[in-house]
Write an enzyme that holds these catalytic residues in place. Structure first.
Site, PDB file in Angstrom:
ATOM      1  N   ARG A 107       0.820  -1.217   0.000  1.00 43.64           N
ATOM      2  CA  ARG A 107       0.000   0.000   0.000  1.00 43.64           C
ATOM      3  C   ARG A 107       0.849   1.259   0.000  1.00 43.64           C
ATOM      4  NH1 ARG A 107      -2.259   0.546   6.054  1.00 43.64           N
ATOM      5  NH2 ARG A 107      -0.599  -0.547   7.139  1.00 43.64           N
ATOM      6  N   GLY A 139      -4.815  -1.951   0.094  1.00 40.00           N
ATOM      7  CA  GLY A 139      -3.862  -0.897  -0.277  1.00 40.00           C
ATOM      8  C   GLY A 139      -4.119   0.441   0.391  1.00 40.00           C
ATOM      9  N   ASP A 273      11.154  -7.181   7.148  1.00 41.51           N
ATOM     10  CA  ASP A 273      10.655  -6.260   6.124  1.00 41.51           C
ATOM     11  C   ASP A 273      10.392  -4.879   6.714  1.00 41.51           C
ATOM     12  OD1 ASP A 273       8.621  -8.007   7.359  1.00 41.51           O
ATOM     13  OD2 ASP A 273       7.197  -6.658   6.406  1.00 41.51           O
ATOM     14  N   ASN A 274      10.529  -4.739   8.024  1.00 36.41           N
ATOM     15  CA  ASN A 274      10.325  -3.434   8.664  1.00 36.41           C
ATOM     16  C   ASN A 274      11.622  -2.887   9.247  1.00 36.41           C
ATOM     17  OD1 ASN A 274       7.615  -3.483   8.018  1.00 36.41           O
ATOM     18  ND2 ASN A 274       6.966  -4.309   9.981  1.00 36.41           N
TER      19      ASN A 274
HETATM   20  P1  AMP Z   1       3.367  -4.411   7.946  1.00 37.30           P
HETATM   21  O1  AMP Z   1       3.261  -5.475   8.992  1.00 37.30           O
HETATM   22  O2  AMP Z   1       2.414  -3.266   8.130  1.00 37.30           O
HETATM   23  O3  AMP Z   1       4.764  -3.944   7.754  1.00 37.30           O
HETATM   24  O4  AMP Z   1       2.886  -5.067   6.580  1.00 37.30           O
HETATM   25  C1  AMP Z   1       3.320  -6.311   6.121  1.00 37.30           C
HETATM   26  C2  AMP Z   1       2.959  -6.452   4.658  1.00 37.30           C
HETATM   27  O5  AMP Z   1       1.549  -6.310   4.469  1.00 37.30           O
HETATM   28  C3  AMP Z   1       3.616  -5.442   3.734  1.00 37.30           C
HETATM   29  O6  AMP Z   1       3.905  -6.091   2.537  1.00 37.30           O
HETATM   30  C4  AMP Z   1       2.528  -4.401   3.553  1.00 37.30           C
HETATM   31  O7  AMP Z   1       2.668  -3.685   2.361  1.00 37.30           O
HETATM   32  C5  AMP Z   1       1.285  -5.274   3.530  1.00 37.30           C
HETATM   33  N1  AMP Z   1       0.084  -4.532   3.945  1.00 37.30           N
HETATM   34  C6  AMP Z   1      -0.227  -4.079   5.190  1.00 37.30           C
HETATM   35  N2  AMP Z   1      -1.422  -3.442   5.172  1.00 37.30           N
HETATM   36  C7  AMP Z   1      -1.880  -3.465   3.895  1.00 37.30           C
HETATM   37  C8  AMP Z   1      -3.048  -2.983   3.235  1.00 37.30           C
HETATM   38  N3  AMP Z   1      -3.999  -2.320   3.880  1.00 37.30           N
HETATM   39  N4  AMP Z   1      -3.149  -3.203   1.914  1.00 37.30           N
HETATM   40  C9  AMP Z   1      -2.202  -3.874   1.231  1.00 37.30           C
HETATM   41  N5  AMP Z   1      -1.094  -4.349   1.790  1.00 37.30           N
HETATM   42  C10 AMP Z   1      -0.914  -4.171   3.111  1.00 37.30           C
HETATM   43 MG    MG Z   2       5.923  -2.961   6.752  1.00 41.44          MG
END
Ligand code: AMP
Ligand code: MG
Length: 519
Positions: A107, A139, A273-274
């Site tokens: 997103r 997204g 990934d963070n």
């Molecule tokens: P995060 O834990 O927030 O770092 O997200 C982990 C993965 O999920 C990453 O690839 C983000 O881009 C994806 N992601 C999180 N929230 C969304 C969302 N609302 N729409 C699409 N992808 C998401």
């Molecule tokens: Mg992330």
């Protein structure tokens, strides 16, 4: 006068130097052999500026826009500026200790880079619509988590902690559906887009994905791009440079995490990934701050059972993540390079211990050495006996007199008055502290400590008040809070309420104590 963001010509350093995905298919899919996929933001119904960070505008050399208009159209994803070739990055990652395969920007969409007074910086829209990496999600981002990211990114910067920056917060005028507690009660919430700004958003996971696929060409291309663009001082790419680069990433990550812990920050989702390859704080999700000191505190409800990313474990988890990065880089350094990567990795605990002692030295006002571990350990255990506020106690330690009632200045930091036994334990510790501090100039010590122990922080309940106001239609408190957080080390008597202990109403309120990943 500076131009408006829509008048700036964007560059595309990442897209120009790295292989891209030939497909324009926007649907979720596996993407191989490419560091990025071309994707345009999905326009939103009614983009409106809710908040803007002037300092970040100055880094880019652009003026603050009006609430609506062409610049806000860019920030909401409704207008592509000249030169921009928007993309989503392809990366993988280990989530909660398990390899998750391809993740990618689900997103977040990078518009490109802008050459301004702050150097060449990428501008990324978070919540700008689906990409090939959105998997099953939409997204989009909700207003509450976007406010949290906007405020905390800037607060971190003003605390002196390396971080991605936030330029703007734009309401989309469209609802987003979220199940905040994952309990089957999905609700519509207002949506928003945050424009994030950083030299690069590359994460450990960008290297892990091609390494997991044995795609050496892509792995090397990415490493060379990052080294030549962001670590030019290390020299031309090659085995020696990669090892030196890995060491620098280890040092920066150790320093970053020690800094987080010193200000009581818990990231909440330290998946690979963070973690930024530049050592920046990135991806503000279910993060939190220590109110009452609890070394096992995590704000992330998804992590309650395991507590993998609790406050005290962050240094160790960063080490684990760096080991994943080392494994990903191994194919680039050859057989003789691998033991050298391992040797660097073995040095990480030392990097971290030194960074942590350095932070403690500033917080405590004397040069903390290994021999001080018992004194520091006793402070932490005493703090953990009853609810005692991490930030307030450290801040007030600077006011402890050399003799007399040493405990009095600290009492504001107690969530309930200490009983006699606890008072005695504190008095004993404070006496030992007074001895350790010795006769260092009290004023100099006070100034040093006050520059390390923040007076005010964007604690979850503080931000929640702003979220509640903005959700009810009043966005002015967002920038008003940011204004206070620009000077986190200065006492601002008009805002004393924000610098106090967490109020009782916030103890169990969603967003204040517990947060999920549902953003
Ligand atoms: P995060 O834990 O927030 O770092 O997200 C982990 C993965 O999920 C990453 O690839 C983000 O881009 C994806 N992601 C999180 N929230 C969304 C969302 N609302 N729409 C699409 N992808 C998401
Ligand atoms: Mg992330």
């Amino acid at each position: 006068m500076n131009p408006s963001l829509d008048q700036v010509r964007f560059g595309n350093r990442f897209v120009d130097t790295l292989p891209g995905d030939p497909s324009l298919d926007p649907w979720p899919r596996e993407v191989r052999g490419a560091a990025w996929s071309p994707v345009k933001p999905t326009p939103v119904r009614a983009p409106k500026l809710l908040a803007w960070a002037d300092e970040v505008g100055e880094l880019l050399g652009v003026v603050r826009p009006a609430a609506t208009g062409p610049a806000v159209d860019v920030l909401g994803g409704n207008r592509i500026p000249e030169g921009s070739r928007p993309f989503a990055a392809c990366y993988g990652g280990h989530q909660f200790g398990v390899w998750a395969g391809q993740l990618g920007d689900g997103r977040a969409i990078v518009l490109g880079d802008v050459q301004g007074p702050g150097g060449r910086l990428e501008v990324q829209l978070k919540g700008a619509g689906p990409t090939p990496y959105s998997r099953t999600a939409d997204g989009r981002a909700v207003l509450r988590s976007s406010i949290r990211e906007f405020i905390c990114s800037e607060a971190m910067f003003h605390l002196g902690v390396p971080t991605t920056r936030a330029l703007s917060l734009v309401a989309t005028g469209e609802p987003v559906v979220r199940d905040m507690f994952y309990d089957g009660n999905a609700e519509e919430e207002p949506g928003a887009v945050v424009a994030r700004v950083a030299p690069s958003f590359v994460r450990f996971g960008n290297f892990e994905l091609p390494a997991s696929r044995r795609d050496l060409d892509l792995l090397r291309a990415l490493a060379d791009h990052v080294v030549t663009t962001h670590f030019p001082e290390l020299g031309a790419p090659g085995a020696d440079t990669y090892v030196a680069w890995f060491e620098e990433v280890c040092r920066r990550t150790a320093a970053l995490v020690a800094h987080w812990m010193s200000v009581g920050f818990v990231h909440g989702v330290m998946n690979t990934d963070n973690l930024s390859i530049l050592g920046l704080t990135i991806d503000y999700g279910p993060y939190g701050w220590l109110d009452a000191f609890d070394p096992d505190f995590t704000p992330n409800t998804t992590d309650y059972r395991e507590g993998r990313y609790r406050w005290r474990q962050q240094g160790g988890v960063a080490h684990w993540n760096l080991a994943r990065l080392a494994r990903a880089l191994a194919p680039l350094v050859g057989d003789t390079g691998i033991p050298r990567l391992e040797a660097v990795l073995d040095e990480y605990p030392g990097f971290f211990a030194r960074a942590w002692r350095g932070r403690l030295s500033e917080k405590l006002g004397f040069a903390v050495a290994e021999g001080d571990d018992p004194l520091v350990g006793e402070l932490f255990s005493t703090m953990a006996v009853a609810e005692t506020d991490w930030s307030i106690v450290f801040r007030r330690l600077a006011d402890v007199p050399a003799a007399g009632d040493r405990l009095a200045p600290l009492l504001d930091g107690f969530y309930a008055p200490p009983d006699d036994a606890l008072k005695a334990r504190w008095s004993a510790w404070l006496a030992a502290y007074a001895v350790r501090v010795g006769n260092t100039d009290p004023e100099a010590r006070r100034a040093r400590m006050n520059a390390a122990n923040p007076w005010v922080l964007p604690r979850n309940w503080v931000v929640q008040e702003v979220i509640d106001a903005a959700t009810a239609g009043d966005s002015a408190p967002i920038e008003a809070l940011l204004q206070v957080l620009r000077r986190p080390f200065s006492e601002q008597p008009d805002h004393a309420r924000l610098a106090g202990r967490r109020p009782e109403w916030a103890r169990n309120k969603a967003g204040c104590s517990a947060l999920s990943c549902s953003s």
